[in-house]
Design an enzyme around this catalytic site. Structure first.
Site, PDB file in Angstrom:
ATOM      1  N   GLU A   1       5.066 -11.637   7.432  1.00 19.43           N
ATOM      2  CA  GLU A   1       4.496 -12.367   8.566  1.00 19.43           C
ATOM      3  C   GLU A   1       4.001 -11.414   9.652  1.00 19.43           C
ATOM      4  O   GLU A   1       3.336 -11.829  10.587  1.00 19.43           O
ATOM      5  CB  GLU A   1       5.546 -13.321   9.154  1.00 19.43           C
ATOM      6  CG  GLU A   1       5.804 -14.513   8.257  1.00 19.43           C
ATOM      7  CD  GLU A   1       6.959 -15.379   8.725  1.00 19.43           C
ATOM      8  OE1 GLU A   1       7.573 -15.082   9.771  1.00 19.43           O
ATOM      9  OE2 GLU A   1       7.259 -16.365   8.019  1.00 19.43           O
ATOM     10  N   LYS A   2       4.358 -10.117   9.538  1.00 20.88           N
ATOM     11  CA  LYS A   2       3.848  -9.142  10.510  1.00 20.88           C
ATOM     12  C   LYS A   2       2.318  -9.193  10.521  1.00 20.88           C
ATOM     13  O   LYS A   2       1.699  -9.160  11.563  1.00 20.88           O
ATOM     14  CB  LYS A   2       4.298  -7.730  10.142  1.00 20.88           C
ATOM     15  CG  LYS A   2       3.721  -6.683  11.082  1.00 20.88           C
ATOM     16  CD  LYS A   2       4.396  -5.353  10.890  1.00 20.88           C
ATOM     17  CE  LYS A   2       3.814  -4.605   9.726  1.00 20.88           C
ATOM     18  NZ  LYS A   2       2.672  -3.749  10.094  1.00 20.88           N
ATOM     19  N   ASP A   3       1.745  -9.270   9.314  1.00 20.25           N
ATOM     20  CA  ASP A   3       0.287  -9.354   9.188  1.00 20.25           C
ATOM     21  C   ASP A   3      -0.085 -10.831   9.166  1.00 20.25           C
ATOM     22  O   ASP A   3      -0.437 -11.397   8.126  1.00 20.25           O
ATOM     23  CB  ASP A   3      -0.138  -8.619   7.915  1.00 20.25           C
ATOM     24  CG  ASP A   3       0.267  -7.157   7.956  1.00 20.25           C
ATOM     25  OD1 ASP A   3      -0.400  -6.396   8.657  1.00 20.25           O
ATOM     26  OD2 ASP A   3       1.279  -6.794   7.336  1.00 20.25           O
TER      27      ASP A   3
ATOM     28  N   GLN B   1     -10.741  -2.105   2.101  1.00 21.15           N
ATOM     29  CA  GLN B   1     -10.312  -2.825   3.299  1.00 21.15           C
ATOM     30  C   GLN B   1     -10.213  -1.903   4.507  1.00 21.15           C
ATOM     31  O   GLN B   1      -9.813  -2.330   5.588  1.00 21.15           O
ATOM     32  CB  GLN B   1      -8.999  -3.562   3.065  1.00 21.15           C
ATOM     33  CG  GLN B   1      -7.779  -2.688   2.966  1.00 21.15           C
ATOM     34  CD  GLN B   1      -6.584  -3.493   2.496  1.00 21.15           C
ATOM     35  OE1 GLN B   1      -6.540  -3.974   1.367  1.00 21.15           O
ATOM     36  NE2 GLN B   1      -5.596  -3.662   3.360  1.00 21.15           N
TER      37      GLN B   1
ATOM     38  N   HIS C   1       9.132  -3.562   3.337  1.00 24.06           N
ATOM     39  CA  HIS C   1       8.728  -3.794   1.943  1.00 24.06           C
ATOM     40  C   HIS C   1       9.941  -4.158   1.078  1.00 24.06           C
ATOM     41  O   HIS C   1       9.880  -5.046   0.233  1.00 24.06           O
ATOM     42  CB  HIS C   1       8.095  -2.532   1.359  1.00 24.06           C
ATOM     43  CG  HIS C   1       6.847  -2.070   2.046  1.00 24.06           C
ATOM     44  ND1 HIS C   1       6.773  -0.866   2.700  1.00 24.06           N
ATOM     45  CD2 HIS C   1       5.621  -2.644   2.175  1.00 24.06           C
ATOM     46  CE1 HIS C   1       5.552  -0.701   3.187  1.00 24.06           C
ATOM     47  NE2 HIS C   1       4.824  -1.769   2.892  1.00 24.06           N
TER      48      HIS C   1
ATOM     49  N   GLU D   1      11.851  -0.398   4.916  1.00 23.88           N
ATOM     50  CA  GLU D   1      12.777  -1.521   4.788  1.00 23.88           C
ATOM     51  C   GLU D   1      12.052  -2.880   4.800  1.00 23.88           C
ATOM     52  O   GLU D   1      12.528  -3.836   4.201  1.00 23.88           O
ATOM     53  CB  GLU D   1      13.812  -1.418   5.919  1.00 23.88           C
ATOM     54  CG  GLU D   1      15.023  -2.294   5.783  1.00 23.88           C
ATOM     55  CD  GLU D   1      15.775  -2.177   4.465  1.00 23.88           C
ATOM     56  OE1 GLU D   1      15.844  -1.069   3.893  1.00 23.88           O
ATOM     57  OE2 GLU D   1      16.291  -3.205   4.002  1.00 23.88           O
TER      58      GLU D   1
ATOM     59  N   MET E   1       0.843  -1.200   0.000  1.00 19.75           N
ATOM     60  CA  MET E   1       0.000   0.000   0.000  1.00 19.75           C
ATOM     61  C   MET E   1       0.880   1.253   0.000  1.00 19.75           C
ATOM     62  O   MET E   1       0.428   2.344   0.367  1.00 19.75           O
ATOM     63  CB  MET E   1      -0.949  -0.004   1.192  1.00 19.75           C
ATOM     64  CG  MET E   1      -1.919  -1.184   1.144  1.00 19.75           C
ATOM     65  SD  MET E   1      -3.474  -0.892   1.990  1.00 19.75           S
ATOM     66  CE  MET E   1      -2.918  -0.630   3.646  1.00 19.75           C
TER      67      MET E   1
ATOM     68  N   ARG F   1       2.517   2.954   9.111  1.00 21.84           N
ATOM     69  CA  ARG F   1       1.786   3.764  10.093  1.00 21.84           C
ATOM     70  C   ARG F   1       2.706   4.397  11.137  1.00 21.84           C
ATOM     71  O   ARG F   1       2.301   5.331  11.814  1.00 21.84           O
ATOM     72  CB  ARG F   1       0.721   2.911  10.789  1.00 21.84           C
ATOM     73  CG  ARG F   1      -0.454   2.557   9.884  1.00 21.84           C
ATOM     74  CD  ARG F   1      -1.578   1.890  10.671  1.00 21.84           C
ATOM     75  NE  ARG F   1      -2.849   1.984   9.964  1.00 21.84           N
ATOM     76  CZ  ARG F   1      -3.305   1.071   9.120  1.00 21.84           C
ATOM     77  NH1 ARG F   1      -2.590  -0.001   8.870  1.00 21.84           N
ATOM     78  NH2 ARG F   1      -4.465   1.241   8.515  1.00 21.84           N
TER      79      ARG F   1
ATOM     80  N   ALA G   1       4.018   3.977   0.918  1.00 23.61           N
ATOM     81  CA  ALA G   1       4.739   4.486   2.108  1.00 23.61           C
ATOM     82  C   ALA G   1       5.809   3.444   2.467  1.00 23.61           C
ATOM     83  O   ALA G   1       5.868   2.916   3.579  1.00 23.61           O
ATOM     84  CB  ALA G   1       3.797   4.767   3.267  1.00 23.61           C
TER      85      ALA G   1
HETATM   86  P1  AMP Z   1       1.431  -2.820   3.537  1.00 19.66           P
HETATM   87  O1  AMP Z   1       1.977  -1.813   2.557  1.00 19.66           O
HETATM   88  O2  AMP Z   1       1.515  -2.364   4.957  1.00 19.66           O
HETATM   89  O3  AMP Z   1       0.092  -3.352   3.134  1.00 19.66           O
HETATM   90  O4  AMP Z   1       2.417  -4.044   3.470  1.00 19.66           O
HETATM   91  C1  AMP Z   1       2.711  -4.696   2.249  1.00 19.66           C
HETATM   92  C2  AMP Z   1       3.370  -6.008   2.561  1.00 19.66           C
HETATM   93  O5  AMP Z   1       4.566  -5.767   3.295  1.00 19.66           O
HETATM   94  C3  AMP Z   1       2.489  -6.905   3.443  1.00 19.66           C
HETATM   95  O6  AMP Z   1       2.628  -8.241   2.994  1.00 19.66           O
HETATM   96  C4  AMP Z   1       3.071  -6.712   4.810  1.00 19.66           C
HETATM   97  O7  AMP Z   1       2.886  -7.829   5.664  1.00 19.66           O
HETATM   98  C5  AMP Z   1       4.543  -6.532   4.473  1.00 19.66           C
HETATM   99  N1  AMP Z   1       5.216  -5.832   5.567  1.00 19.66           N
HETATM  100  C6  AMP Z   1       4.855  -4.634   6.099  1.00 19.66           C
HETATM  101  N2  AMP Z   1       5.671  -4.318   7.127  1.00 19.66           N
HETATM  102  C7  AMP Z   1       6.560  -5.333   7.244  1.00 19.66           C
HETATM  103  C8  AMP Z   1       7.645  -5.605   8.122  1.00 19.66           C
HETATM  104  N3  AMP Z   1       7.996  -4.771   9.106  1.00 19.66           N
HETATM  105  N4  AMP Z   1       8.329  -6.743   7.940  1.00 19.66           N
HETATM  106  C9  AMP Z   1       7.986  -7.613   6.956  1.00 19.66           C
HETATM  107  N5  AMP Z   1       6.977  -7.426   6.108  1.00 19.66           N
HETATM  108  C10 AMP Z   1       6.268  -6.300   6.242  1.00 19.66           C
END
Ligand code: AMP
Length: 261
Positions: A130-132, A43, A19, A17, A12, A169, A14
């Site tokens: 795996e964070k999510d 979502q 990503h 590291e 999404m 965030r 922003a």
């Molecule tokens: P997001 O942009 O937050 O939707 O995240 C995109 C992808 O990056 C998702 O699969 C997240 O689980 C992953 N992600 C976000 N933050 C982290 C992190 N700190 N460590 C590993 N993967 C992450």
């Protein structure tokens, strides 16, 4: 010439590291790497959260220049939803608890857009953090159930030096909230230590975590769960792999973190 393999990293934006780590893994395992940036409106169950979600597209493009990716897909909402969807992907057993309870509709929106993105990308592998943890479990199940021909690969959490899980965030935290936020990781580590020393009661561990985090005035606990690592169902004694999942609010930002026990 043999067919080239492709890896897909949906985000999404922003970018941070975390990503970039997903992208590096995709780079090392595939010939072609595709990244998407799409802040998916369906979502977000909270309009304010959607409005305030950080959008740093110019900076993201700068970061991607050095990330050795092959293609960026950054569609508008109109392109993904020319008309409102009449199809919803729901994975109810895995979605209804935990974050699904805090954010009604969130996982249906997520699963629906990830299905669309996987179908658009047509990649051999897709990378998720795996964070999510609950999100990853839902995506793996949905891909299995629907025979989506991409292998789903989970990537371990990337953290800041002080232990805070990297998240888009985090940039919305005030400096005081940012300084307080590593309490999540520190408490999680102490709970894992307790378990290593013999504590197997889920209630006792949750009580310990609640007490520790409640002592931080800037933190509001939204949920603390210890569930079966496979099916995300509640458990009372840790006698098989478990997932510790935390949602803690600082200001109006909810941070999530997880650890496997
Ligand atoms: P997001 O942009 O937050 O939707 O995240 C995109 C992808 O990056 C998702 O699969 C997240 O689980 C992953 N992600 C976000 N933050 C982290 C992190 N700190 N460590 C590993 N993967 C992450």
């Amino acid at each position: 010439m043999s067919r080239k393999s492709s890896g897909f990293v949906p985000t999404m934006g922003a970018l941070h590291e975390g990503h970039l780590t997903l992208m590096r893994q995709a780079r090392s395992e595939n010939d072609i790497v595709i990244v998407s940036i799409f802040v998916n409106p369906t979502q977000f169950n909270d309009a304010v959260d959607l409005e305030k979600y950080p959008r740093t597209f110019e900076r993201d493009c700068e970061l991607l220049k050095n990330a050795q990716i092959d293609a960026l897909f950054a569609p508008d909402a109109d392109e993904i939803y020319p008309t409102p969807m009449d199809t919803i992907i729901d994975v109810p057993l895995l979605s209804k608890g935990l974050i699904g309870k805090l954010r009604p509709g969130h996982f249906q929106g997520m699963a629906s857009v990830v299905t669309k993105l996987l179908n658009i990308a047509q990649a051999d592998r897709a990378y998720f953090g795996e964070k999510d943890y609950q999100q990853l479990a839902i995506i793996k199940r949905m891909v299995f159930d629907l025979n989506i021909p991409s292998e789903i690969i989970g990537v371990p959490i990337v953290r800041e030096a002080d232990g805070l899980a990297m998240s888009s965030r985090n940039m919305r935290l005030s400096s005081k909230e940012r300084a307080a936020a590593p309490i999540i990781y520190k408490t999680m580590e102490r709970a894992l230590n307790k378990h290593t020393l013999g504590e197997t009661s889920v209630n006792a561990l949750i009580e310990f975590i609640t007490d520790e985090i409640s002592a931080e005035p800037l933190a509001t606990i939204k949920s603390i769960d210890i569930v079966d690592a496979e099916n995300l169902q509640p458990m009372t004694i840790i006698n098989r792999p478990a997932a510790l999942l935390l949602n803690v609010q600082f200001g109006d930002v909810i941070l999530i973190d997880q650890s496997i026990i």
